[in-house]
Design a protein around this motif. Structure first.
Motif, PDB file in Angstrom:
ATOM      1  N   ILE A  40    -125.809 -20.283  13.681  1.00 14.84           N
ATOM      2  CA  ILE A  40    -124.853 -20.990  14.516  1.00 14.84           C
ATOM      3  C   ILE A  40    -124.394 -20.018  15.594  1.00 14.84           C
ATOM      4  O   ILE A  40    -124.012 -18.883  15.280  1.00 14.84           O
ATOM      5  N   GLN A  81    -123.129 -16.550   6.356  1.00 11.71           N
ATOM      6  CA  GLN A  81    -122.559 -15.253   6.707  1.00 11.71           C
ATOM      7  C   GLN A  81    -121.320 -15.410   7.583  1.00 11.71           C
ATOM      8  O   GLN A  81    -120.923 -16.515   7.948  1.00 11.71           O
ATOM      9  N   SER A  82    -120.748 -14.271   7.905  1.00 17.66           N
ATOM     10  CA  SER A  82    -119.592 -14.263   8.791  1.00 17.66           C
ATOM     11  C   SER A  82    -120.051 -14.220  10.250  1.00 17.66           C
ATOM     12  O   SER A  82    -121.240 -14.270  10.541  1.00 17.66           O
ATOM     13  N   LEU A  83    -119.096 -14.126  11.155  1.00 18.75           N
ATOM     14  CA  LEU A  83    -119.400 -14.093  12.578  1.00 18.75           C
ATOM     15  C   LEU A  83    -119.609 -12.665  13.048  1.00 18.75           C
ATOM     16  O   LEU A  83    -118.871 -11.756  12.653  1.00 18.75           O
ATOM     17  N   THR A  84    -120.587 -12.498  13.923  1.00 17.51           N
ATOM     18  CA  THR A  84    -120.856 -11.205  14.530  1.00 17.51           C
ATOM     19  C   THR A  84    -120.840 -11.368  16.041  1.00 17.51           C
ATOM     20  O   THR A  84    -121.500 -12.263  16.580  1.00 17.51           O
ATOM     21  N   LEU A  94    -121.697 -19.391  18.618  1.00 23.79           N
ATOM     22  CA  LEU A  94    -120.374 -19.874  18.996  1.00 23.79           C
ATOM     23  C   LEU A  94    -119.878 -19.185  20.255  1.00 23.79           C
ATOM     24  O   LEU A  94    -119.959 -17.956  20.385  1.00 23.79           O
ATOM     25  N   TYR A 135    -120.720 -15.357  19.842  1.00 25.43           N
ATOM     26  CA  TYR A 135    -120.861 -14.884  18.473  1.00 25.43           C
ATOM     27  C   TYR A 135    -122.072 -15.547  17.817  1.00 25.43           C
ATOM     28  O   TYR A 135    -122.468 -16.653  18.180  1.00 25.43           O
ATOM     29  N   GLN A 195    -123.471 -16.596  13.879  1.00 18.76           N
ATOM     30  CA  GLN A 195    -123.144 -16.739  12.469  1.00 18.76           C
ATOM     31  C   GLN A 195    -124.416 -17.135  11.729  1.00 18.76           C
ATOM     32  O   GLN A 195    -124.855 -18.287  11.785  1.00 18.76           O
TER      33      GLN A 195
END
Lengths: 111, 115
Positions: B90, B41-44, B92, B35, B37
């Motif tokens: 980031i 923002q949110s995770l994509t 992940l 993912y 981030q």
């Protein structure tokens, strides 16, 4: 995009108060999950609620799900400073293979 | 649950270079994911890392920019190629176990800054 939206974007409360975060999503789901992220690090799974469930409890956490409104809420009771983090809802297709995350709520709990 | 180790935890890189991020799990897992981030923002989801075959990429992500390897059931790498400041995020690693098919477990993330 199927990404959900959460509100509020940011929430500041005092220790001992309750915190409520809301999540809305766009399409049908199998499960809805809530995760916590501390200071931009990895995510920790908090709780999962299935699409045929309406409410679930885990310790100080209470999650509700309203599939007719495509929305969920996370309630943290008797908050603590250690609850300070970002909280994300995520929907899945029945496995963890396609998690779609909401925009997140930043919670600040002050002493 | 098992332990997920992600390396490096953070890095500052020059534009135009590439960085490879490693994800090591201490037990065999069924699925591994990467993912992104972006700041605030949110995770994509970038892609699903498939053992022994090419990763499955989500819309907007391509193999040339984010090559992924998964040589076995416990290890995967993500490379961010030809980096630009827009790649500062980031990254992940996430895994799924057969015993908990609806729960994703995350590494601690790699904070990448491209200058």
């Amino acid at each position: 995009s199927q990404q959900g939206e959460e509100d509020p974007q940011a929430l500041s409360i005092q220790e001992g108060e309750n915190a409520t975060m809301n999540c809305s999503y766009k399409t049908s789901i199998n499960n809805l999950q809530w995760y916590r992220q501390n200071s931009g690090r990895g995510l920790v799974h908090l709780i999962l609620i299935r699409s045929n469930e309406r409410e679930k409890h885990s310790g100080r956490l209470r999650v509700t799900l309203d599939t007719s409104k495509k929305s969920s809420s996370l309630l943290i009771t008797a908050s603590r400073a250690a609850d300070t983090a970002s909280y994300f809802c995520a929907t899945d297709d029945g496995t963890a293979s396609k998690l779609t995350f909401g925009t997140g709520t930043r919670l600040q709990v002050t002493l | 649950s098992a332990v997920i180790s992600q390396k490096p935890s953070r890095d500052i890189c020059q534009r135009g270079t590439s960085l490879t991020i490693q994800c090591q799990v201490d037990s065999q897992v069924t699925m591994m994911f990467w993912y992104r981030q972006q700041p605030g923002q949110s995770l994509t989801l970038i892609a699903t890392a498939n053992q022994g075959s090419e990763a499955t990429y989500e819309s907007g992500f391509v193999i040339d920019k984010f090559p992924i390897s998964r040589p076995n059931l416990t290890f995967s790498t993500l490379t961010v190629s030809n980096m630009s400041p827009e790649d500062s995020s980031i990254y992940l690693c996430s895994v799924q176990w057969a015993g908990a098919p609806t729960e994703a477990f995350f590494g601690q993330g790699t904070r990448l800054t491209v200058v």
